[in-house]
Design an enzyme around this catalytic site. Structure first.
Site, short mmCIF file in Angstrom:
data_model
loop_
_atom_site.label_atom_id
_atom_site.label_comp_id
_atom_site.label_asym_id
_atom_site.label_seq_id
_atom_site.Cartn_x
_atom_site.Cartn_y
_atom_site.Cartn_z
N HIS A 5 59.33 41.42 22.76
CA HIS A 5 58.07 41.61 23.48
C HIS A 5 57.38 40.30 23.85
CE1 HIS A 5 54.39 43.63 24.63
NE2 HIS A 5 53.68 43.00 23.71
N GLU B 156 43.40 47.59 17.51
CA GLU B 156 44.87 47.48 17.45
C GLU B 156 45.25 46.89 16.11
OE1 GLU B 156 46.24 45.38 20.96
OE2 GLU B 156 45.76 47.06 22.26
N ARG C 31 52.14 43.33 13.65
CA ARG C 31 53.38 43.76 14.33
C ARG C 31 54.65 43.36 13.63
NH1 ARG C 31 51.95 42.62 20.56
NH2 ARG C 31 50.40 44.27 20.57
N HIS D 160 57.92 44.20 19.73
CA HIS D 160 56.86 45.22 19.70
C HIS D 160 57.43 46.44 19.00
CE1 HIS D 160 53.73 47.98 20.85
NE2 HIS D 160 53.04 46.98 21.39
N ARG E 125 51.87 36.62 16.75
CA ARG E 125 50.65 36.78 17.55
C ARG E 125 49.91 38.06 17.18
NH1 ARG E 125 49.54 39.72 22.12
NH2 ARG E 125 51.73 40.22 22.51
C1 SIN Z 1 50.13 46.78 23.54
O1 SIN Z 1 49.40 47.37 24.32
O2 SIN Z 1 50.55 47.26 22.49
C2 SIN Z 1 50.56 45.37 23.89
C3 SIN Z 1 49.43 44.46 23.83
C4 SIN Z 1 49.87 43.11 23.31
O3 SIN Z 1 51.05 42.79 23.33
O4 SIN Z 1 49.01 42.38 22.80
#
Ligand code: SIN
Length: 544
Positions: free
Chosen positions: A348, A115, A287, A241, A383
């Site tokens: 988020h 990610e 993010r 998000h 985060r």
């Molecule tokens: C996501 O799946 O993008 C959210 C996971 C997160 O907020 O860490």
């Protein structure tokens, strides 16, 4: 009525349940949850849980990624503590039965996803339903444990303090003795007494008009702790998000960051990728950067959304890897194997919260805060993806270790006598529109004035506009018999005020707090947390 147990846990997501299962080895546990037991942010978590599990990965790399994402204000000793605890906590989840996806290589190797902001594949997942799988297993274990009782449809109102019960002075020596809790069905308000109370109420996404969060995310733990005199910190850092499904009929549906981790690209209406204009890491930037980039694209183009395109991957792979996203989008008429997904950023995650130490203890004796409700110092100003479930399980364990060490003394002490809730002169509300209108006002103001990009002007205007709404809400709280809607309204009003106060104090841009009047970070003055405490002047807490 009065209920007594050794532990009172407010909230039933991963933090609360993980703690409950361990605390039940010491004493009796009551969990209260304001809707049904699985109405939690955990249950909606798609991506997964980050930990160092792969051969080429290392604690140092995960620590570095977390610190970089946190924009210079993570507490480094907490980051190390959490990262180094990660693999053991994942093993415990597996032992409880959590079915993380295994890789092609063999049964003992997990399939690890990537990610944004991570330099390695390290996200353990159960396809795009990781939270649901974790919640399922934890609830199953809790249900089998005779020392754990879960009360659904019970909405906590306020913490019960020794000083309020006439058992000592208010201030540093005050102690939390439990909470007053509304039974949503009967309207009765019960006293839940406990030797240790643990706030695990998740975040505050509902303070904003658009959010990826479930309806329960109204900042209850932070609001209750603040009203009780606990220190809260870092509330200016609200994470948006980048990719929430844009569809007028869809409610808060997240498109996991794992989609970009598997090669998904953000594009504009004309099909042009844009992320490398903003950051060399492109679609896998952290993010804060991706959400701001989308915000800037939307402001420039006037479009309603940007798009996330995964159509270049095989349809079979997309359907297998993202079954939930595939099916949900299909229900809205979007076949993600053939068409890009319209997406917008949405509130988020609350990176700040109730300030805790390295064992989850708050500044009020007898009160812990875990998971999104807490500000442990792990997340700093932004985060890192999938560090939230990790923080929840690690701190649930650390808090349990502390309780275990304290237990002989605490466990032996009797429950003191405490007063029952008094409704005063409150009457039944006849015009619920008074409550729903205030809800709407707060959420719209926060979205338009305290969002991804802030300005001094908008922050000062929103403060002026919030004050009369907040005093109206206080009046409703005095005048009307409590309902879940009114309790939550009072909490989102508190959170809105705390977020705006913190955002106005931080005169720099860092991580998720971007303010056009101070567009750069100022390390010389601002490597610190803004700590708020009711009826006290704000404090600054320097970070290493
Ligand atoms: C996501 O799946 O993008 C959210 C996971 C997160 O907020 O860490």
């Amino acid at each position: 009525m009065e209920f007594q147990s050794d532990f009172l846990i407010i909230g039933s997501g991963i933090a609360g349940l993980s703690f409950a299962l361990k605390a039940a080895t010491l004493g009796t546990v009551t969990m209260v949850t304001k809707k049904s037991q699985a109405d939690t942010a955990t249950n909606l978590a798609q991506g997964g849980i980050a930990a160092v599990l792969a051969a080429g990965d290392s604690f140092e790399l995960h620590i570095e990624d977390t610190l970089r994402s946190g924009a210079g204000i993570c507490r480094s000793e907490i980051v190390r503590l959490v990262v180094e605890n990660g693999p053991e906590r994942i093993r415990e989840l597996i032992e409880l039965g959590v079915a993380f996806k295994h890789g092609e290589q063999g049964k003992d190797k997990l399939d690890l996803a990537r990610e944004g902001g991570h330099s390695a594949r390290r996200i353990a997942h159960a396809f795009d339903l990781t939270g649901r799988e974790i919640e399922r297993c934890l609830l199953l274990s809790a249900a089998k444990n005779p020392r754990i009782s879960i009360r659904e449809n019970h909405c906590a109102i306020d913490l019960l303090l020794a000083s309020k019960a006439g058992l000592g002075p208010a201030g540093e020596q005050d102690r939390c003795l439990g909470a007053y809790v509304l039974d949503n069905h009967t309207g009765e308000i019960h006293t839940f007494q406990a030797k240790t109370t643990v706030l695990c109420t998740g975040g505050c996404g509902k303070v904003y008009l658009y959010s990826t969060n479930p309806d329960i995310a109204t900042g209850d733990g932070v609001a209750m702790a603040y009203r009780a005199g606990a220190k809260v910190a870092n509330l200016e850092f609200v994470q948006f998000h980048p990719t929430c499904l844009y569809d007028p009929k869809a409610k808060n549906f997240l498109i996991s960051e794992a989609v970009r981790g598997e090669g998904g690209r953000l594009i504009d209406r004309h099909g042009r990728p844009f992320m490398t204009k903003y950051d060399p890491a492109g679609d896998l930037a952290t993010r804060d950067i991706v959400a701001r980039a989308i915000d800037s694209e939307l402001k420039a183009s006037g479009d309603d959304s940007v798009f996330l395109d995964i159509t270049h991957k095989s349809a079979d792979f997309v359907r297998r890897r993202f079954p939930n996203i595939y099916q949900t989008c299909l229900a809205y008429g979007i076949d993600i194997t053939r068409a890009p997904i319209p997406v917008v950023p949405a509130a988020h995650y609350m990176c700040g919260g109730v300030l805790t130490d390295d064992r989850g203890r708050t500044s009020i004796p007898g009160l812990y805060a875990l998971g999104e409700t807490a500000c442990t110092g792990l997340h700093g100003g932004n985060r890192l993806a999938s560090n939230s479930l990790l923080e929840a399980v690690v701190f649930a364990h650390l808090a349990f270790c502390q309780c275990q060490a304290d237990w002989p003394g605490i466990g032996a002490s009797p429950h003191p006598r405490v007063p029952a809730w008094s409704p005063g002169q409150a009457a039944r509300i006849e015009e619920c529109v008074l409550i729903s209108h205030n809800w709407d006002q707060i959420r719209r103001l926060m979205w338009n004035y305290v969002g991804i990009v802030r300005s001094e002007k908008r922050l000062s205007l929103v403060h002026e506009r919030l004050l009369p709404i907040i005093s109206e809400v206080r009046q409703h709280y005095q005048d009307y018999l409590l309902t879940p809607d009114l309790i939550e309204l009072r909490n989102i009003a508190t959170l809105a005020e705390l977020i705006v106060t913190s955002a106005r104090l931080r005169r720099e841009s860092r991580g998720l707090h971007y303010i056009v009047d101070y567009p750069a970070a100022n390390d010389r003055e601002w490597k610190k947390y803004i700590v708020l405490r009711q009826r006290h002047p704000h404090e600054f807490l320097p970070v290493n």
